[in-house]
Design a protein around this motif. Structure first.
Motif, PDB file in Angstrom:
ATOM      1  N   ASN A 257      75.934 113.604   1.961  1.00 47.99           N
ATOM      2  CA  ASN A 257      76.066 113.867   3.393  1.00 47.99           C
ATOM      3  C   ASN A 257      76.105 112.607   4.237  1.00 47.99           C
ATOM      4  N   THR A 258      76.170 111.450   3.620  1.00 50.26           N
ATOM      5  CA  THR A 258      76.101 110.231   4.399  1.00 50.26           C
ATOM      6  C   THR A 258      77.389 109.422   4.258  1.00 50.26           C
ATOM      7  N   ASP A 259      77.691 108.597   5.274  1.00 48.41           N
ATOM      8  CA  ASP A 259      78.903 107.782   5.222  1.00 48.41           C
ATOM      9  C   ASP A 259      78.702 106.526   4.398  1.00 48.41           C
ATOM     10  N   ALA A 260      77.497 105.963   4.432  1.00 49.78           N
ATOM     11  CA  ALA A 260      77.191 104.754   3.666  1.00 49.78           C
ATOM     12  C   ALA A 260      75.743 104.857   3.228  1.00 49.78           C
ATOM     13  N   VAL A 261      75.467 104.423   2.012  1.00 44.12           N
ATOM     14  CA  VAL A 261      74.127 104.548   1.462  1.00 44.12           C
ATOM     15  C   VAL A 261      73.385 103.214   1.619  1.00 44.12           C
ATOM     16  N   THR A 262      72.096 103.283   1.818  1.00 46.10           N
ATOM     17  CA  THR A 262      71.279 102.070   1.906  1.00 46.10           C
ATOM     18  C   THR A 262      70.729 101.752   0.522  1.00 46.10           C
ATOM     19  N   LEU A 263      70.942 100.540   0.052  1.00 40.08           N
ATOM     20  CA  LEU A 263      70.493 100.146  -1.277  1.00 40.08           C
ATOM     21  C   LEU A 263      69.563  98.952  -1.186  1.00 40.08           C
ATOM     22  N   THR A 264      68.525  98.973  -1.989  1.00 35.92           N
ATOM     23  CA  THR A 264      67.629  97.823  -2.055  1.00 35.92           C
ATOM     24  C   THR A 264      68.005  96.998  -3.273  1.00 35.92           C
TER      25      THR A 264
ATOM     26  N   PRO B 238      74.426  96.117 -14.649  1.00 33.15           N
ATOM     27  CA  PRO B 238      74.854  96.946 -13.520  1.00 33.15           C
ATOM     28  C   PRO B 238      73.672  97.641 -12.859  1.00 33.15           C
ATOM     29  N   LEU B 239      73.728  97.768 -11.545  1.00 27.55           N
ATOM     30  CA  LEU B 239      72.729  98.532 -10.799  1.00 27.55           C
ATOM     31  C   LEU B 239      73.372  99.777 -10.193  1.00 27.55           C
ATOM     32  N   TYR B 240      74.430  99.572  -9.427  1.00 26.18           N
ATOM     33  CA  TYR B 240      75.040 100.655  -8.661  1.00 26.18           C
ATOM     34  C   TYR B 240      76.552 100.656  -8.846  1.00 26.18           C
ATOM     35  N   LEU B 241      77.127 101.851  -8.823  1.00 22.76           N
ATOM     36  CA  LEU B 241      78.585 101.988  -8.894  1.00 22.76           C
ATOM     37  C   LEU B 241      79.071 102.899  -7.781  1.00 22.76           C
ATOM     38  N   SER B 242      80.273 102.623  -7.278  1.00 21.57           N
ATOM     39  CA  SER B 242      80.973 103.609  -6.453  1.00 21.57           C
ATOM     40  C   SER B 242      82.134 104.152  -7.266  1.00 21.57           C
ATOM     41  N   LEU B 243      82.584 105.350  -6.898  1.00 20.62           N
ATOM     42  CA  LEU B 243      83.645 106.037  -7.649  1.00 20.62           C
ATOM     43  C   LEU B 243      84.689 106.599  -6.703  1.00 20.62           C
ATOM     44  N   ASN B 244      85.957 106.268  -6.932  1.00 18.79           N
ATOM     45  CA  ASN B 244      87.071 106.906  -6.222  1.00 18.79           C
ATOM     46  C   ASN B 244      87.884 107.714  -7.213  1.00 18.79           C
ATOM     47  N   ALA B 245      88.258 108.928  -6.826  1.00 13.31           N
ATOM     48  CA  ALA B 245      89.103 109.761  -7.678  1.00 13.31           C
ATOM     49  C   ALA B 245      90.337 110.199  -6.900  1.00 13.31           C
TER      50      ALA B 245
ATOM     51  N   GLU C 239      68.516  94.227   1.437  1.00 16.92           N
ATOM     52  CA  GLU C 239      69.002  95.580   1.656  1.00 16.92           C
ATOM     53  C   GLU C 239      70.475  95.516   2.030  1.00 16.92           C
ATOM     54  N   ILE C 240      71.274  96.381   1.445  1.00 22.43           N
ATOM     55  CA  ILE C 240      72.676  96.443   1.826  1.00 22.43           C
ATOM     56  C   ILE C 240      73.043  97.886   2.126  1.00 22.43           C
TER      57      ILE C 240
ATOM     58  N   ILE D 267      80.543  96.563   1.359  1.00 17.16           N
ATOM     59  CA  ILE D 267      79.128  96.208   1.446  1.00 17.16           C
ATOM     60  C   ILE D 267      78.869  95.751   2.865  1.00 17.16           C
ATOM     61  N   GLY D 268      77.865  96.319   3.488  1.00 20.81           N
ATOM     62  CA  GLY D 268      77.556  95.954   4.870  1.00 20.81           C
ATOM     63  C   GLY D 268      76.097  95.636   5.061  1.00 20.81           C
ATOM     64  N   ARG D 269      75.826  95.189   6.265  1.00 15.99           N
ATOM     65  CA  ARG D 269      74.482  94.778   6.657  1.00 15.99           C
ATOM     66  C   ARG D 269      74.094  95.630   7.852  1.00 15.99           C
ATOM     67  N   ARG D 270      72.939  96.244   7.784  1.00 15.64           N
ATOM     68  CA  ARG D 270      72.455  97.090   8.874  1.00 15.64           C
ATOM     69  C   ARG D 270      72.214  96.224  10.114  1.00 15.64           C
ATOM     70  N   LEU D 271      72.676  96.690  11.275  1.00 15.41           N
ATOM     71  CA  LEU D 271      72.569  95.900  12.504  1.00 15.41           C
ATOM     72  C   LEU D 271      71.322  96.225  13.308  1.00 15.41           C
ATOM     73  N   SER D 272      70.630  97.247  12.888  1.00  9.92           N
ATOM     74  CA  SER D 272      69.487  97.716  13.681  1.00  9.92           C
ATOM     75  C   SER D 272      68.515  98.382  12.733  1.00  9.92           C
ATOM     76  N   PRO D 273      67.216  98.308  13.011  1.00 11.93           N
ATOM     77  CA  PRO D 273      66.253  98.969  12.123  1.00 11.93           C
ATOM     78  C   PRO D 273      66.365 100.496  12.184  1.00 11.93           C
ATOM     79  N   LEU D 274      67.071 100.985  13.205  1.00 14.01           N
ATOM     80  CA  LEU D 274      67.276 102.419  13.385  1.00 14.01           C
ATOM     81  C   LEU D 274      67.855 103.059  12.127  1.00 14.01           C
ATOM     82  N   LYS D 275      67.229 104.131  11.634  1.00 15.15           N
ATOM     83  CA  LYS D 275      67.814 104.868  10.520  1.00 15.15           C
ATOM     84  C   LYS D 275      68.574 106.059  11.099  1.00 15.15           C
ATOM     85  N   LEU D 276      69.881 105.924  11.176  1.00 14.74           N
ATOM     86  CA  LEU D 276      70.681 107.018  11.716  1.00 14.74           C
ATOM     87  C   LEU D 276      70.862 108.083  10.643  1.00 14.74           C
ATOM     88  N   GLY D 277      70.944 109.332  11.063  1.00 17.13           N
ATOM     89  CA  GLY D 277      71.186 110.369  10.079  1.00 17.13           C
ATOM     90  C   GLY D 277      71.086 111.741  10.712  1.00 17.13           C
TER      91      GLY D 277
END
Lengths: 334, 334
Positions: free
Chosen positions: A37-44, A88-95, B49-50, B147-157
């Protein structure tokens, strides 16, 4: 979802697409970091450095002895990280899925992809599907992008290579290319040639302890010979291979002889080529031979201070220049 | 590279492929982080974090008024990061190119992609190309991973959304879907409808300062109506839209009326839908209207404590339930 085949509506953004993603992709790939349900995931990320790579897959047929496009899409990207000294840690997938594609087959392929990801320790955390009209696709194309973590402070690269360095390969070459070719074409040839496709992480991990490791690469498109040309182009040095040392399975050589292919140019999807200092070659070989996938490993040649040639010393002691691939339309093997 | 069209040899791993990658992809996309000789690139990330996202592109035609598949492949992924409150840092690119594809067109599209990346501040740092046989592709399919960088501590969702929240859109809806449809089909309709495709970073950045911002999304496939359904599904709340407040350009509405499409279901590629606390709605609107791409922004509805319905209040004051997209084979617009 009561359909049996993909329709254009599975790509329109509405209910059909949501159900496709939930019932096949999320079903197999589900993990705590995957949120459809999200546009971009947050990864540590551990530390502030990552390794990043991407690969596309259009193999035909989609299933072949020893693998399929699903597992291949994981192994290809995992292996690019592995030969770079990372895990590897994380993968994205396009189909890209063609209208009319059988859902049962899609389910099988994504299941296989999920299993390969689990084995390699990578999580699929982002994805996208597009449906293309009938006649505008090869059934299924996949692309994966991987984020990895470097396993060693060692900076591997062709710039480390020096004349005198030894060249090793972790197993027989050309198995994957030959297996896919046989699975596709109606040559009337049957045999037990299987693709070598697998994760090379066990092979690359153990080599990181070798003092004198310069560079690793998986010889995929263009095969072993193309990696040799890449080394020669990038370093300006020559490469000398001993034909008698290069492991090639008899059935692979026979099929290639019949069909006019050179196994040195055929893809592997589970082998590693390594360049190591001359003094470290025996140790590297020993490490590999202790692994299940490395028992046929061999020292196959060396880097020479000559100008940009890849020379093959034949079994009779003659020399032949191994030309770069030109306009051969090689089979779609990855 | 003296050819004018893509051949299978451009995908075989040999010299042709190397030249294609150097003369088109590296030529346009070159930057200090892009190394075409490496399997995986090392990237330094600010913090640990990415944000990560991926998107595939199969739009037809490949060029349309206001954009092309190259710029779209950047905007699509950049925008997924933007609406998540991030800015893009790095992108990977996969290209599936059909045999016979014109090299001049490929060059134009990758140039456009490079320009879009530069504008958004993202670097293409990894890539792969596959050539598929004539008749097995739609010319060109692209996939990008960001790969992006969060611009704000706000967790949108969507989990932040509450009944009473206001729903805003940053500009007119349906422009992209209509422009692509007109460019593809021989409807005999001409006009000056242009795609809205662009980076939404300026629009999302300024909204991060709004206290009460809950959620943003770019209404691409399935359009505005589909985002409303996604909100309704995820929250369990209802959505009430005021038809008279939704900005739709007259020519877009006219074309949709003629062809039987509803612009609320057609894709935008440069608009943002935002959900904000009721008390913050006017401020968000003001911020957007100060931006070039936000001058037509509007408050179009609100979230309601009813059970999972998307209701459209018509201009005459009636109510109609906006159904979810079912099996409509909508045009390939992204």
């Amino acid at each position: 979802m009561d359909d049996t085949h993909i329709s254009l509506a599975h790509g329109n953004g509405g209910r059909f697409m949501r159900e496709l993603i939930r019932e096949i992709f999320q079903h197999h790939l589900g993990n705590p970091d995957l949120d459809i349900n999200t546009d971009a995931v947050t990864l540590t990320i551990p530390g502030s450095e990552i390794m990043f790579t991407t690969d596309g897959f259009s193999v035909q047929p989609l299933e072949f002895p020893g693998g399929d496009i699903g597992s291949l899409a994981v192994h290809g990207t995992v292996n690019d990280l592995a030969v770079s000294g990372a895990e590897p840690l994380y993968l994205s997938l396009n189909a890209f899925i063609e209208e009319g594609f059988e859902l049962a087959l899609l389910d099988r392929l994504i299941h296989s992809l999920a299993e390969a990801a689990k084995e390699s320790g990578a999580r699929i955390v982002a994805g996208d599907t597009k449906v293309v009209p009938r006649g505008h696709g090869g059934g299924l194309y996949l692309a994966t992008t991987g984020i990895g973590r470097r396993l060693s402070p060692l900076k591997l690269g062709m710039e480390n290579i020096e004349p005198g360095d030894a060249i090793l390969v972790s197993g027989s070459v050309g198995d994957h290319g030959t297996a896919v070719m046989l699975a596709r074409e109606a040559f009337g040839l049957h045999g037990d040639i299987r693709s070598d496709a697998t994760s090379v992480l066990p092979l690359t991990r153990c080599l990181l302890d070798v003092d004198g490791l310069r560079f690793m690469r998986d010889p995929t498109r263009g095969g072993l010979a193309t990696v040799m040309h890449e080394i020669s182009h990038a370093t300006g040095f020559g490469v000398r291979l001993e034909q008698s040392s290069i492991p090639i399975k008899d059935p692979v050589q026979s099929v290639c002889d019949m069909l006019g292919y050179d196994p040195l140019f055929l893809a592997c999807e589970g082998r590693v080529v390594a360049v190591v200092a001359e003094t470290a070659a025996e140790q590297a070989l020993e490490y590999w031979r202790q692994k299940a996938d490395g028992k046929d490993a061999a020292i196959i040649g060396r880097v020479e201070d000559t100008h940009q040639h890849v020379v093959l010393v034949t079994e009779l002691g003659g020399e032949r220049i191994l030309e770069e691939l030109e306009d051969e339309p090689l089979p779609r093997i990855c």
